[in-house]
Write a protein that holds these residues in place. Structure first.
Motif, PDB file in Angstrom:
ATOM      1  N   LYS A 235       0.832  -1.211   0.000  1.00 11.33           N
ATOM      2  CA  LYS A 235       0.000   0.000   0.000  1.00 11.33           C
ATOM      3  C   LYS A 235       0.865   1.259   0.000  1.00 11.33           C
ATOM      4  O   LYS A 235       0.573   2.234  -0.695  1.00 11.33           O
ATOM      5  CB  LYS A 235      -0.898   0.017   1.239  1.00 11.33           C
ATOM      6  N   VAL A 236       1.937   1.217   0.798  1.00  7.71           N
ATOM      7  CA  VAL A 236       2.847   2.360   0.859  1.00  7.71           C
ATOM      8  C   VAL A 236       3.542   2.564  -0.487  1.00  7.71           C
ATOM      9  O   VAL A 236       3.702   3.694  -0.957  1.00  7.71           O
ATOM     10  CB  VAL A 236       3.871   2.141   2.002  1.00  7.71           C
ATOM     11  N   MET A 237       3.935   1.457  -1.116  1.00  2.00           N
ATOM     12  CA  MET A 237       4.567   1.565  -2.442  1.00  2.00           C
ATOM     13  C   MET A 237       3.620   2.190  -3.453  1.00  2.00           C
ATOM     14  O   MET A 237       3.980   3.111  -4.179  1.00  2.00           O
ATOM     15  CB  MET A 237       4.956   0.166  -2.961  1.00  2.00           C
ATOM     16  N   ILE A 238       2.405   1.692  -3.485  1.00  2.00           N
ATOM     17  CA  ILE A 238       1.431   2.177  -4.464  1.00  2.00           C
ATOM     18  C   ILE A 238       1.071   3.634  -4.178  1.00  2.00           C
ATOM     19  O   ILE A 238       0.977   4.451  -5.097  1.00  2.00           O
ATOM     20  CB  ILE A 238       0.179   1.265  -4.476  1.00  2.00           C
ATOM     21  N   VAL A 255      11.027   9.192  -8.364  1.00  2.00           N
ATOM     22  CA  VAL A 255       9.878   8.295  -8.183  1.00  2.00           C
ATOM     23  C   VAL A 255      10.321   7.017  -7.470  1.00  2.00           C
ATOM     24  O   VAL A 255       9.719   6.586  -6.478  1.00  2.00           O
ATOM     25  CB  VAL A 255       9.225   7.945  -9.553  1.00  2.00           C
ATOM     26  N   ILE A 256      11.392   6.437  -7.953  1.00  2.00           N
ATOM     27  CA  ILE A 256      11.891   5.184  -7.369  1.00  2.00           C
ATOM     28  C   ILE A 256      12.430   5.431  -5.962  1.00  2.00           C
ATOM     29  O   ILE A 256      12.188   4.663  -5.025  1.00  2.00           O
ATOM     30  CB  ILE A 256      12.960   4.546  -8.281  1.00  2.00           C
ATOM     31  N   ALA A 262       9.834   5.391   1.325  1.00  2.00           N
ATOM     32  CA  ALA A 262       8.540   5.215   2.009  1.00  2.00           C
ATOM     33  C   ALA A 262       8.437   3.798   2.585  1.00  2.00           C
ATOM     34  O   ALA A 262       7.975   3.607   3.715  1.00  2.00           O
ATOM     35  CB  ALA A 262       7.397   5.478   1.031  1.00  2.00           C
ATOM     36  N   VAL A 263       8.872   2.820   1.822  1.00  2.61           N
ATOM     37  CA  VAL A 263       8.801   1.430   2.300  1.00  2.61           C
ATOM     38  C   VAL A 263       9.782   1.208   3.455  1.00  2.61           C
ATOM     39  O   VAL A 263       9.447   0.558   4.442  1.00  2.61           O
ATOM     40  CB  VAL A 263       9.064   0.428   1.150  1.00  2.61           C
TER      41      VAL A 263
END
Ligand code: CO
Ligand code: CO
Length: 280
Positions: A235-238, A255-256, A262-263
């Motif tokens: 969910k965090v990735m998306i 972006v990457i 975040a993960v």
């Protein structure tokens, strides 16, 4: 060096914390998890689901193991490479032959005797290879499954199962689900305590995402020594990807990078909840 999860989980049981098992589907995800664990000083079990093998091009398990070995060598924390939800003896055999240091045989949807018999065979195969084995008793389904108590782990059956198999870790069903919950989770802490009192191996909690940090820690204090996390990390990735892709000209590097960071933050928060920080 990759290692089985046996020692990690024994230490966790004594120290009253739980080792995180995030699932990865590619090397980049494994790298994020190793970084989070390393920054937290936590041991980590990298989970690879048998279901991920089924891609259009197929996955070369030996190649995957070599890549993970190289990555893990960059960090000084204990790392295990674990087959998550192995559906058969053959799947576990394939993972062990490829170099996985730990496997789960998930016979939770089978009749008790058959689950026990196959788990035993997997252990007989795994022991000489120095590979740890997790089994599941009771059935941790998804929110779509019917919501009745028949899926929950029976403490007395768990005692017999562990005694008869000598399994290294046992996944239990106490009300968590894989993926998202439907409504408020109803986690049976009383049942977990009952199981813990009868079973003297580390217990595993699947479907931790969305359970809530307080409840999770309560589970750890009642005998859960390994916690599987997937949905919340995805969910965090998306979420990070969605946000960045709304920009006019998204910069692929940031972006990457943003997704990666975040993960790492999310997994570090989980590690804190599980009290696994500074245990590696
Ligand atoms: Co699971
Ligand atoms: Co990083």
């Amino acid at each position: 060096m990759l290692q089985p999860m046996t020692e990690m989980l024994k230490k966790a049981r004594i120290g009253k914390y739980a080792v995180p098992q995030p699932d990865f589907v590619n090397i980049e995800m494994a790298a994020m998890y190793l970084e989070a664990a390393s920054q937290s000083g936590s041991p980590i079990i990298l989970g690879y689901g048998e279901e991920y093998l089924d891609t259009s091009e197929g996955v070369d398990l030996k190649h995957l193991v070599r890549l993970i070995e190289v990555l893990a060598k960059e960090y000084s924390i204990p790392v295990a490479l674990h087959l998550d939800h192995g559906s058969s003896f053959e799947a576990c055999a394939e993972a062990i032959a490829a170099g996985f240091t730990s496997v789960m045989f998930d016979g939770s949807s089978l009749p008790f005797e058959l689950n026990l018999a196959i788990t035993r065979r997997v252990i007989e195969m795994a022991r000489p290879a120095g590979v740890s084995v997790e089994a599941e008793l009771g059935y941790v389904g998804t929110a779509k499954d019917t919501d009745d108590d028949s899926r929950l782990t029976d403490p007395e059956k768990a005692r017999i199962f562990v005694k008869e198999t000598g399994v290294d870790a046992l996944a239990v069903s106490i009300g968590t689900v894989h993926g998202e919950y439907k409504g408020k989770p109803n986690i049976r802490l009383d049942l977990l305590s009952e199981i813990s009192a009868k079973v003297d191996v580390p217990l595993v909690l699947h479907g931790a995402s969305g359970t809530g940090r307080e409840t999770l820690y309560e589970c750890v204090s009642r005998g859960i020594c390994k916690v599987n996390i997937y949905t919340d990390l995805v969910k965090v990735m998306i979420g990070s990807l969605k946000e960045d892709m709304q920009q006019q000209n998204p910069n692929i590097v940031s972006v990457i990078d943003n997704m990666h960071n975040a993960v790492v933050q999310e997994l570090k928060a989980y590690i804190k909840t599980l009290r696994a920080d500074k245990q590696g």
